[in-house]
Design an enzyme around this catalytic site. Structure first.
Site, PDB file in Angstrom:
ATOM      1  N   ASP B 537       5.911  -3.727   3.585  1.00 21.49           N
ATOM      2  CA  ASP B 537       4.932  -4.295   4.515  1.00 21.49           C
ATOM      3  C   ASP B 537       4.098  -5.332   3.739  1.00 21.49           C
ATOM      4  O   ASP B 537       4.230  -5.460   2.525  1.00 21.49           O
ATOM      5  CB  ASP B 537       4.049  -3.149   5.026  1.00 21.49           C
ATOM      6  CG  ASP B 537       3.242  -3.529   6.249  1.00 21.49           C
ATOM      7  OD1 ASP B 537       3.343  -4.683   6.702  1.00 21.49           O
ATOM      8  OD2 ASP B 537       2.501  -2.670   6.750  1.00 21.49           O
ATOM      9  N   GLU B 540       3.759 -11.112   3.389  1.00 21.62           N
ATOM     10  CA  GLU B 540       3.648 -12.541   3.735  1.00 21.62           C
ATOM     11  C   GLU B 540       3.233 -13.391   2.548  1.00 21.62           C
ATOM     12  O   GLU B 540       3.674 -14.533   2.476  1.00 21.62           O
ATOM     13  CB  GLU B 540       2.658 -12.702   4.902  1.00 21.62           C
ATOM     14  CG  GLU B 540       3.120 -12.029   6.175  1.00 21.62           C
ATOM     15  CD  GLU B 540       3.029 -10.497   6.123  1.00 21.62           C
ATOM     16  OE1 GLU B 540       2.206  -9.986   5.340  1.00 21.62           O
ATOM     17  OE2 GLU B 540       3.786  -9.838   6.839  1.00 21.62           O
ATOM     18  N   ASP B 613       2.223  -6.194  13.884  1.00 21.36           N
ATOM     19  CA  ASP B 613       1.158  -5.381  14.474  1.00 21.36           C
ATOM     20  C   ASP B 613       0.843  -5.793  15.907  1.00 21.36           C
ATOM     21  O   ASP B 613      -0.111  -6.525  16.173  1.00 21.36           O
ATOM     22  CB  ASP B 613      -0.089  -5.468  13.597  1.00 21.36           C
ATOM     23  CG  ASP B 613       0.203  -4.947  12.199  1.00 21.36           C
ATOM     24  OD1 ASP B 613       1.239  -4.259  12.041  1.00 21.36           O
ATOM     25  OD2 ASP B 613      -0.569  -5.226  11.278  1.00 21.36           O
TER      26      ASP B 613
END
Lengths: 519, 969
Positions: B537, B540, B613
């Site tokens: 996760d 980015e 999300d």
């Protein structure tokens, strides 16, 4: 296993005919694989349902008639799954494990030959296709089970005994409360009469002394005193509510993620800081005023003759106390643009009492009347208290009465959790000892209906301190039979909703039930 | 919202008090929802402003692109046409190359001839599986050299053509003499050469063409500030821009990740258009806005254009921040005229902050050709372990190992299958990944083995931020190895994330790749077992203290490249190392499973992705279809959206609909935020639990079908869920359709995405027959049909002509179905024909690469149903390790739909034993039969079921062998 041995030779060189032949052999073996010609997966007690009475067999639900050989042929023919008790072919079938040495059980047919040894089939009979070897553990499992059952039985017996003491206690305390109630009711009648008598006496004296106005003054003072009390309570409530709000904001200030650089949150925190500064200063001023006012009140009591002073100080006191707090509250609302919900200051409601002098005789009559009135109020309060206790739901046999007000704690590393039965739950940090209110007792929630045995196995505590960005904290307390009253686990499966598990003799089976079970 | 909760009996004070609380709650909620002000707009991004300004200028009629081919510089050798360009305004020189590649791909590269320092060209190392091969199948056309034109035909049939126009420079690609792609058609080509800061002669191109220089814009050249955060930009302006036109194409698709429509919108204002360009810049965006071109977690600069009769696509291989403007025109105003009729054309404008121009053109001509061409270049989806396509149960966070055991037990108790239980960040010792919370997860190995014993697996999170703690071995080792990302001054960069002060490993460093992969070895990762898989996760990367919640652009990576140059591929480098780590930890190697949030071209080789999300609301459910379809056609088919939505509490109806939809999306995982109520499938009571159980069981029944589709994706790039236009490329009505889609080419799925919905419209394309997947009833009519819907399922239809393999036995997990027999569902088309495939292997290892698998071709024609081997690479039965381990798997049932008359008898035989024919039992689709066997087994209640079906009872044919079933009339 037989199944496997027959199947493994099927390779590219095998003929289709051989395959079919093998399957037929396999089927007949399978059908008779169980003991005494019972098809696999069928309990001995159901053997008659699968008796061969010709070439066909009817599904147990009557949904179809199939060839007898189609039983346990690994293809589902019956809507109820009854033709495949020994395979996984039917979605709704069940498979019987004999578990010699332990307790027999049924498993869902979806668990047959699924590569997992079912704990419910300690004899390993659920996995017979050779893909996995499941040992027969029934002897070990059975022994362990019996040992455990024995312990459990002992524990339940002991628990039942303690429970009977609880029940006895509950009955006794109920009786006591009921007789107390009767006593109080009688007493109340007596005090009422006394109040009436003394009122008459007072009136007589007043008439005699022509001092009606003084009585009025006195009654007014009394009224004010009641009012003061009410206002104080109200103040306290407001103070609590403001504290809750401030705590919410404080948590936000402490817990928010500074790195999000959220302008809205930042603005809220800035506003909070400014507000707290102002608020604390004001509260200090209020405290001083309060103290001054305390003195005023003392004066009131001592100098009833100086009625005019009382008259001016009382209303200002009430305004002072609630007014300052209301200002704070209203400030908050207005800060957030909710001015329509601002609470207006109470208007003056009381007319000024008239004046007059008074004699010793009158004062004595007043005192006598007061005393009677006070007595009556006390009895009434006691009645209310007793009734409250009598109304509490202590279970079908009053077995929980003993626990009322008892507190139990559990140390869960970071926090210590405490439940005071029928009262409230708290969480206390083991680091900084800050205590958080988790909720007040609300009701029993073990089942929907009281008729259900499980009804008295769980309690709900609600209205705890609200979580930041979450609900009000609450606790579900689950009770299991045990000889001790002891919380043994605390969890927070969802934010701010706690689950506590506790053993108590109060939910053990009653002695009668145990005796009945033994029979 | 708040007022709704206040009861009628609330007194005034309660109302006042409650409002106050509400107000605070709402004010603080802002923290967890997307705030546009956190993220830059085009106007707040200097290179975006400059390139848009350049485009505006170029659109004026007097404008002529200043870039020309320098005379006599063109050279053609080994499939490469190269030459020199000059910007006639500032005399800067460039080299261009056009590579004619095998597989009908062309590549155009442009770089400065004499850059001040090298420009980043590294995306190819991460995205391409190898340097693509040039084709030698080309011929120079007679027109070459005349009128300033270079023209070549290429491809085996020479049906592709590239025409380079010298003055101004622009390039046309033609398929069968029709132009499909034109570069610099509108003259937006803009290459900001590297320059020294104090050289006044070196104004950026778009500034020299503007009459007045905007002071603010000039400020953005050498440094930029956003939300108080400074980007130092030591290299100054270095952006590249190019317009790419798709003449005659009115629909373009792709360039994920955006919460936008499948058929992309125009971006320069006007009716139904965005005002901002589509942005590609990997960002952690909370509860993102829908119908927006804003950047999200991943970037694939791949765009596909489709029209009746032709498809084409491009890959803009650049990992810097990239924006794409899209406009459509009826009447082309470019300086080219092409074709006779001028239907709608689409014009795109691409610009990236740094790097070089490196664009691949995929010439199709069909969408499936393009998917294959793209896959041959960037790699196909890795074939996952079979458990990975089952159902995943996730929550932030399961509290401890007892909680895990209870949830696991819950699935068995309620007879709901699942394959994987997940642990989020709270499982760690204070967010130190590769460690376990000593109290909550004191026995991680036992916990995994308990799960593994039931044939299930566990996934835990490993995020890219590393807690700064010298006692933490990951931090210590990475620091000692000097593989941490540096700030602009060469010091170790420190930022803020879940563990507090953190550092980031620089996975672009090969040393970091190698070291990190080793961290997954069982003896390194304490408490890990073969049942443990990984979730990446925040890659980015998400950095709470960084600009736009990510890494500052002036950080320095391996070999001194700025983060700016490779931001969009950073997350993939982490994904790649994790994936390699899982492969290496077992011998023989097992296939990895790693879920990533960030992605880039090539990510498909490393695992699955999800859409991040999202919120528990109906709009996000609806948005999941176009998002996943878009990601799927962009080469990354293994993708999903959090079932139930991440933020907020879904009402039971929404949750049920989400499960019903998720069961028909490639990656099927339920997930929930830590602040939400628990929502394991059994917590809502009946009828909801039953609906959810049915939805999940549907998934499991169809696992053989899904696995076959994954195998197809892993060898030819076909998306697993397919937009309508991919299945019906000539039906223009389907080109923008995104609320219904196909799984493979066989199942038409229509998610139900609004509350209380009782009817829906479904479009049935063409002349096909369709059958209701649940009742087997034939759909009467075609085109848009209105249908009633119920709560127990979403509409799914079987397309006539398909054969679908199913395993209908209910099991607790996919591995428990390993040896289960098959049911073949044959849906005949109007000609009475059907076809399908089935792929099976051990679902775990790489043995399949050596031919140890089963791949069947099923064909039903003229009353004959034949199973043959799909190809010759499959190892012979007696040598085939997969078949040997699973040699008794048979076909237990064949359901044939759309039979117009009942056969007298049905016979079956193995093809190599033609003399040994057996008569098979069968029944006509009576209600009883179907209810007992089909409908109960798929979990749907009593419904009237079509009668024109035949059920062949237990033909006992082995799935691995060639056989024939004949209907005898």
């Amino acid at each position: 296993m037989v199944y496997k041995r027959l199947f493994t030779p099927i390779k590219s060189n095998l003929t289709f005919g051989l395959l079919i032949l093998n399957l037929i052999v396999f089927l007949s073996v399978l059908v008779h694989a169980g003991q005494n010609n019972i098809p696999k997966g069928v309990a001995k007690s159901d053997a008659h349902l699968y008796e061969k009475k010709g070439s066909t067999w009817k599904c147990l639900d009557g949904s179809a008639t199939i060839e007898y050989e189609a039983i346990n042929d690994d293809y589902c023919d019956c809507a109820d799954g009854s033709d495949e008790p020994g395979t996984s072919a039917c979605p709704n079938g069940r498979f019987f494990c004999t578990n010699s040495g332990h307790i027999s059980s049924y498993i869902s047919s979806s668990r047959v030959n699924d590569g997992v040894c079912e704990p419910e089939c300690c004899d390993g009979s659920d996995e017979y296709d050779g893909k996995i070897e499941c040992p027969n553990d029934c002897e070990k499992v059975g022994a362990e089970y019996r040992r455990h059952a024995e312990q459990l039985a002992k524990m339940r017996a002991k628990g039942a005994q303690i429970k009977s003491e609880y029940i006895e206690y509950g009955k006794k305390s109920k009786q006591q409360l009921e007789s107390e109630l009767n006593r109080l009711k009688t007493l109340l009648e007596a005090t009422k009469i006394r109040v009436a008598e003394r009122e008459v006496a007072l009136k007589k004296v007043q008439e005699k002394e022509k001092a009606e106005s003084k009585t009025k003054d006195h009654i007014r003072i009394q009224k004010y005193q009641v009012k003061i009390r009410t206002l104080r309570e109200r103040e306290e409530r407001l103070r609590e509510q403001i504290d809750t709000l401030l705590n919410i904001l404080k948590d936000m200030k402490k817990d928010h993620n500074q790195n999000y650089h959220d302008m809205a949150v930042k603005a809220a925190i800035k506003g909070y800081d400014e507000f707290v500064e102002e608020y604390e200063r004001e509260m200090e001023e209020n405290m001083e005023f309060d103290q001054e006012d305390e003195i005023d009140e003392e004066e009131v009591k001592g100098e009833e003759s100086q009625a005019p002073e009382i008259e001016t100080s009382l209303p200002s006191l009430s305004e002072r106390i609630s007014g300052a707090l209301l200002d704070v509250y209203n400030d908050i609302l207005e800060t957030f643009g909710l001015s329509e919900y601002v609470i207006r200051k109470p208007e003056q409601q009381y007319s000024r009492p008239s004046d007059g002098g008074k004699s010793k005789e009158v004062i004595a009559a007043y005192d006598a009347y007061d005393e009677a009135e006070e007595e009556k109020r006390k009895v009434e309060n006691d009645i209310t208290e007793v009734n409250k206790k009598l109304e509490k739901d202590y279970g079908t046999q009053l077995e929980f009465a003993k626990l009322d007000g008892e507190c139990f704690s559990h140390d869960a590393k970071d926090y210590t959790y405490t439940i005071c039965m029928f009262d409230k739950a708290t969480q206390k940090s083991n680091k900084d000892h800050v205590s958080t209110h988790l909720g007040y007792f609300e009701k029993w929630i073990g089942a929907e209906s009281k008729e259900d045995d499980k009804y008295y196995t769980a309690q709900l505590y609600t209205r705890g301190t609200r979580c930041w960005n979450g609900p009000e904290r609450s606790v579900k307390l689950y009770l299991e039979c045990g000889i001790e009253n002891k919380i043994f686990s605390v969890a927070e499966p969802e934010k701010c909703e706690y689950i506590m598990k506790m053993t108590t003799p109060a939910v053990c089976p009653s002695i009668e039930k145990l005796n009945h079970e033994e029979l | 919202m708040c007022l709704g909760i206040i009861g009628k009996n609330s007194n005034r004070f309660t109302v006042q008090f409650f409002l106050f609380i509400c107000f605070i709650v709402m004010a603080t909620n802002v923290v967890v929802s997307m705030k546009p002000q956190d993220f830059r707009t085009c106007a707040q991004t200097s290179f975006c402003r400059r390139n848009r300004a350049y485009a505006d200028k170029a659109t004026s009629s007097s404008f002529i692109s200043p870039y020309n081919v320098v005379k006599d510089t063109i050279n053609i050798e080994n499939g490469i046409i190269s030459g020199e360009l000059i910007n006639t305004d500032n005399k800067v020189s460039f080299i261009f190359e056009i590579h004619l590649l095998i597989n009908n791909i062309a590549r155009i590269k442009i770089n400065e001839k004499y850059p001040l320092k090298p420009r980043y060209d590294g995306a190819k190392y991460w995205s391409l599986i190898q340097e693509p091969l040039n084709t030698l199948e080309y011929t120079e056309n007679p027109s070459t050299g005349k009128d300033g034109v270079t023209s070549l035909s290429f491809g085996v049939d020479r049906n592709h053509k590239v025409i380079i126009h010298h003055t101004p420079f622009h390039v046309e690609l033609l398929v069968n003499d029709e132009p499909v792609i034109i570069f610099n058609n509108r003259g937006f080509f803009n290459f900001e050469h590297l320059r020294k800061k104090d050289d006044p002669a070196n104004q950026p191109e778009e500034l020299t063409i503007q009459s007045e220089i905007n002071a603010e814009q000039e400020e953005g050249l050498w440094e930029e500030t956003f939300n108080g955060k400074l980007d130092s930009k030591p290299n100054g302006p270095e952006s590249i821009g190019l317009d790419i036109s798709f003449p005659g194409f009115s629909h373009v698709y792709g360039i994920p990740e955006h919460a936008s429509t499948l058929s992309l919108k125009e971006t320069r204002g006007g009716d139904g258009a965005y005002n901002e360009p589509y942005r590609l810049y990997n960002l952690d965006v909370f509860e993102f806005d829908l119908d927006s071109p804003a950047a999200l977690y991943g970037s694939i600069p791949f765009l596909l254009a489709h029209r009746k009769g032709a498809s084409t696509a491009i890959l803009w291989l650049n990992a810097a921040e990239t924006w794409i403007d899209i406009v459509k025109s009826k009447d082309d105003k470019g300086f080219l005229s092409f074709g006779k009729s001028t239907p709608t054309s689409t014009h795109t404008h691409w610009f990236s902050e740094s790097g070089i121009i490196d664009v691949f053109a995929f010439l199709g001509p069909t969408t499936s050709d393009i998917f294959k061409q793209y896959g041959l270049l960037t790699g196909f989806t890795a074939l996952p372990q079979s458990f990975a396509i089952g159902y995943h149960q996730c929550r932030w966070n399961y509290l401890n190992q007892d909680d895990v055991a209870e949830v696991d037990e819950g699935f068995d108790k309620y007879d709901i299958p699942y394959d994987v239980i997940w642990l989020d960040i709270e499982h760690t010792d204070d967010k130190r990944y590769f460690t376990w919370d000593k109290v909550k997860f004191s026995e991680p190995e036992k916990m995994q083995r308990d799960i593994g014993r039931k044939g299930r697996n566990m996934v835990v999170i490993v995020d890219p931020h590393v807690k700064r703690d010298d006692n933490y071995y990951i931090y210590k080792e990475a620091k000692d190895l000097d593989i941490l990302t540096k700030d602009k001054d060469g010091k170790i960069f420190e930022g803020w994330c879940w563990p507090g002060s953190s550092v980031w490993i620089d996975w672009t460093n090969p040393k970091a790749q190698e070291w990190f992969a080793k961290k997954f070895a069982f003896d390194q990762y304490k408490g890990s077992t073969e049942f443990l898989f990984i979730w990446n996760d925040m890659n980015e990367p998400s950095i709470f203290s960084g600009p736009e919640i990510t890494m500052p652009k002036d950080l320095l990576h391996y070999e001194g490249w700025e983060h700016r140059d490779l931001h969009n591929l950073f997350g993939m480098t982490f994904h790649a190392a994790t994936s390699q780590g899982l492969i290496n930890r077992t011998s023989p190697n097992h296939r990895p499973f790693v879920l990533s949030r960030s992605f880039f071209p090539g990510s498909q080789r490393f695992g699955a992705i999800w859409t991040g999300d999202i919120a528990a609301n109906w709009d996000h459910l609806a948005a999941s279809s176009p998002m996943l379809l878009t990601i799927g056609i962009s080469g990354l088919p293994f993708s999903g959206a959090d079932v139930g939505g991440f933020f907020g509490n879904p009402e039971p109806e929404l949750l049920v609909r989400w499960y019903q939809t998720g069961a028909f999306q490639p990656f099927f995982r339920a997930h929930a935020h830590i602040d939400t109520k628990r929502r394991e499938p059994w917590l809502f009571g009946e009828p909801y639990t039953g609906y959810i159980r049915n939805a999940i069981r549907q998934r499991y029944i169809l696992l053989p079908f899904w696995y076959t589709l994954f195998q197809e994706a892993s060898t030819n790039g076909m998306p697993i869920i397919r937009p309508m236009f991919v299945v019906f490329p000539d039906n223009e009505e389907t080109f923008a359709m995104e609320d219904q889609y196909f799984v493979g080419n066989s199942l038409l799925v229509k998610p139900i995405t609004s509350q209380g919905q009782t009817t829906t419209e479904i479009y049935f394309a063409g002349n096909d027959l369709y059958y209701d997947y649940y009742t087997f009833k034939k759909v009467q009519g075609s085109g848009k049909l209105k249908m009633d819907i119920l709560m127990n399922k979403i509409p799914v239809f079987l397309r006539g002509g398909s054969i679908i393999p199913r395993r209908q036995r209910f099991r607790r997990s996919s591995s428990a179905m390993y040896s289960d027999p098959f049911t073949l569902l044959v849906a005949l088309n109007k000609k009475g024909e059907a076809a399908g495939t089935l792929y099976l292997d051990d679902g775990k290892t790489y043995e399949y690469l050596k031919g140890h698998y089963i791949h069947r071709n099923f064909n039903f024609t003229s009353g004959k149903f034949i199973s043959t081997s799909f190809n010759n690479e499959q190892v012979q039965d007696n040598e085939n390790n997969y078949i040997k381990s699973n040699d008794d798997v048979r076909i237990e049932r064949i359901i044939v739909l759309g039979v117009d008359k009942s056969p007298k008898k049905i016979i079956g035989y193995y093809n190599d034993l033609i003399d040994d024919k057996k008569e098979l039992k069968f029944s006509l689709g009576g209600i009883n039969d179907i209810k007992g066997i089909v409908s109960t087994s798929i979990g749907i209640g009593v419904e009237e079921i079509s009668k024109d079906i035949i059920i062949i009872r237990d033909p006992k044919l082995l799935i691995s062998r060639d056989w024939t079933i004949e209907f005898v009339n």
